[in-house]
Write a protein that holds these residues in place. Structure first.
Motif, PDB file in Angstrom:
ATOM      1  N   ALA A 127     -15.395  67.686  24.406  1.00 43.69           N
ATOM      2  CA  ALA A 127     -14.118  67.550  25.127  1.00 43.69           C
ATOM      3  C   ALA A 127     -13.191  66.716  24.250  1.00 43.69           C
ATOM      4  N   VAL A 128     -11.926  66.616  24.648  1.00 42.89           N
ATOM      5  CA  VAL A 128     -11.003  65.761  23.901  1.00 42.89           C
ATOM      6  C   VAL A 128     -11.661  64.375  23.788  1.00 42.89           C
ATOM      7  N   PRO A 129     -11.783  63.817  22.560  1.00 43.28           N
ATOM      8  CA  PRO A 129     -12.659  62.647  22.383  1.00 43.28           C
ATOM      9  C   PRO A 129     -12.119  61.356  22.958  1.00 43.28           C
ATOM     10  N   VAL A 130     -10.814  61.298  23.184  1.00 39.84           N
ATOM     11  CA  VAL A 130     -10.237  60.071  23.727  1.00 39.84           C
ATOM     12  C   VAL A 130      -9.076  60.448  24.645  1.00 39.84           C
ATOM     13  N   VAL A 131      -9.079  59.861  25.835  1.00 42.00           N
ATOM     14  CA  VAL A 131      -7.967  60.116  26.752  1.00 42.00           C
ATOM     15  C   VAL A 131      -6.939  59.011  26.502  1.00 42.00           C
ATOM     16  N   ALA A 132      -6.012  59.311  25.630  1.00 44.79           N
ATOM     17  CA  ALA A 132      -5.022  58.311  25.229  1.00 44.79           C
ATOM     18  C   ALA A 132      -3.811  58.425  26.139  1.00 44.79           C
ATOM     19  N   GLU A 133      -3.447  57.324  26.772  1.00 46.27           N
ATOM     20  CA  GLU A 133      -2.293  57.329  27.682  1.00 46.27           C
ATOM     21  C   GLU A 133      -1.058  57.815  26.940  1.00 46.27           C
ATOM     22  N   GLY A 134      -0.976  57.422  25.686  1.00 44.85           N
ATOM     23  CA  GLY A 134       0.140  57.891  24.868  1.00 44.85           C
ATOM     24  C   GLY A 134      -0.329  58.266  23.484  1.00 44.85           C
ATOM     25  N   VAL A 135       0.033  59.485  23.063  1.00 49.03           N
ATOM     26  CA  VAL A 135      -0.154  59.844  21.652  1.00 49.03           C
ATOM     27  C   VAL A 135       1.217  59.736  21.005  1.00 49.03           C
ATOM     28  N   TRP A 136       1.300  58.961  19.935  1.00 53.17           N
ATOM     29  CA  TRP A 136       2.523  58.857  19.147  1.00 53.17           C
ATOM     30  C   TRP A 136       2.278  59.501  17.791  1.00 53.17           C
ATOM     31  N   ALA A 137       3.353  59.757  17.067  1.00 56.18           N
ATOM     32  CA  ALA A 137       3.178  60.383  15.751  1.00 56.18           C
ATOM     33  C   ALA A 137       4.202  59.834  14.769  1.00 56.18           C
ATOM     34  N   ALA A 138       3.773  59.754  13.528  1.00 55.64           N
ATOM     35  CA  ALA A 138       4.689  59.397  12.436  1.00 55.64           C
ATOM     36  C   ALA A 138       5.183  60.691  11.816  1.00 55.64           C
ATOM     37  N   GLY A 139       6.376  60.654  11.246  1.00 54.43           N
ATOM     38  CA  GLY A 139       6.925  61.860  10.621  1.00 54.43           C
ATOM     39  C   GLY A 139       7.456  61.572   9.234  1.00 54.43           C
TER      40      GLY A 139
END
Ligand code: DO4
Ligand code: MG
Length: 295
Positions: A79-91
């Motif tokens: 399953a998705v390995p971590v239930v992260a309240e927020g996923v952020w990303a760098a660009g």
């Protein structure tokens, strides 16, 4: 060690809660079977933070009582390995990404600037409801005509500390973002826009996050139509730098993931189609495989 969330029985046979599994070399152990208190990677990270030990040290203390499982099943049942309240990303953290934005955008100087600036581009990417795990479909927007997967190293954070690394796919609409950078949230945040998995590798397992082989293949109608590889050594930022900007002046959720930017971009003529299958492999972590659907 590597950590999976794993369905102990077939998902079709009723609602089951995934267990936390630790993989030590070629051996896999069900940690939840050793202790009900270890249901997820969050529980392990919390235990490590409280006891001021490493994730691997805490997990090692449970291996003797944990049930060995067949590691061949992990790929299918993860399953998705971590239930992260927020996923952020760098660009725009790799030259290839900066060049791709310049060529797609009506405002290329915005991207040149952020590539060179001290402050990195960081954006909100996904909630748990928009994040899928291994083998689940990632989405292309029904109102988009130019779509790509973005293979990215993901930093797993607990209380702003790096507790592991995972593989991420920052699904993106190039035509929506290309029209106007202010459309970025629509190009990036929508149903099934983010995939994470297949597992989390502890910091002790990833010798150097700035020197990992990263490869992506895309299959269409059973044939490979894209196959490239690169290295995270081309990242122009450091993990510490990205985490530092991400966590300053913001009480980030306890459990979070920060994607580090794409290092592979298919040719401009390429767009994803429903039915394609995207596989992203990062050395020392594993392969995240997802079919593509329209949302
Ligand atoms: O600036 C837009 C997003 C860039 C991005 O997602 C990346 O470089 O990976
Ligand atoms: Mg990206």
């Amino acid at each position: 060690m590597k950590y999976y969330r794993y369905f102990t029985s077939e998902r079709e046979h009723g609602p089951t809660q995934p267990h936390l599994v630790a993989v030590d070399g070629s051996d896999a152990y069900d940690l939840t079977a050793a202790s009900e208190a270890l249901r997820s990677f969050d529980d392990l990270a919390k235990g490590a933070a409280i006891s001021m030990r490493s994730i691997d040290d805490v997990a090692a203390g449970y291996l003797e009582d944990a049930t060995p499982i067949d590691s061949d099943d992990l790929g299918e049942r993860a399953a998705v390995p971590v239930v992260a309240e927020g996923v952020w990303a760098a660009g725009v953290t790799y030259e290839i990404s900066e060049e791709a934005r310049e060529s797609e955008s009506t405002l290329p100087e915005v991207y040149q600037q952020v590539y060179q600036d001290e402050r990195p581009e960081l954006f909100f990417k996904a909630t748990p409801s928009r994040t899928v795990g291994p083998n689940e479909a990632v989405g292309i927007r029904g109102d988009s005509t130019w779509d790509v997967p973005e293979p990215e190293l993901g930093i797993v954070l607990y209380d702003d500390e790096v507790v592991g690394y995972t593989v991420g796919n920052d699904m993106s609409s190039r035509d929506i973002e290309g029209k106007n950078p202010l459309y970025l949230p629509q190009a990036k945040v929508y149903d099934r826009c983010c995939a994470l998995g297949p597992c989390i590798s502890s910091p002790g397992t990833v010798a150097d996050p700035h020197d990992l082989r990263l490869a992506m293949t895309i299959e269409r109608d059973g044939e490979v139509c894209y196959d490239e590889e690169t290295s995270t050594s081309k990242l122009v930022r450091t993990v510490d730098e990205l985490v530092s900007y991400h966590t300053r002046h913001d009480a980030t959720p306890r459990m979070g993931v920060l994607l580090t930017g794409t290092s592979l971009v298919p040719e401009d003529e390429f767009t994803l189609q429903e039915g394609d299958v995207v596989s992203i492999e990062i050395e020392s972590i594993g392969t995240l495989r997802n079919p593509v659907t329209t949302v």
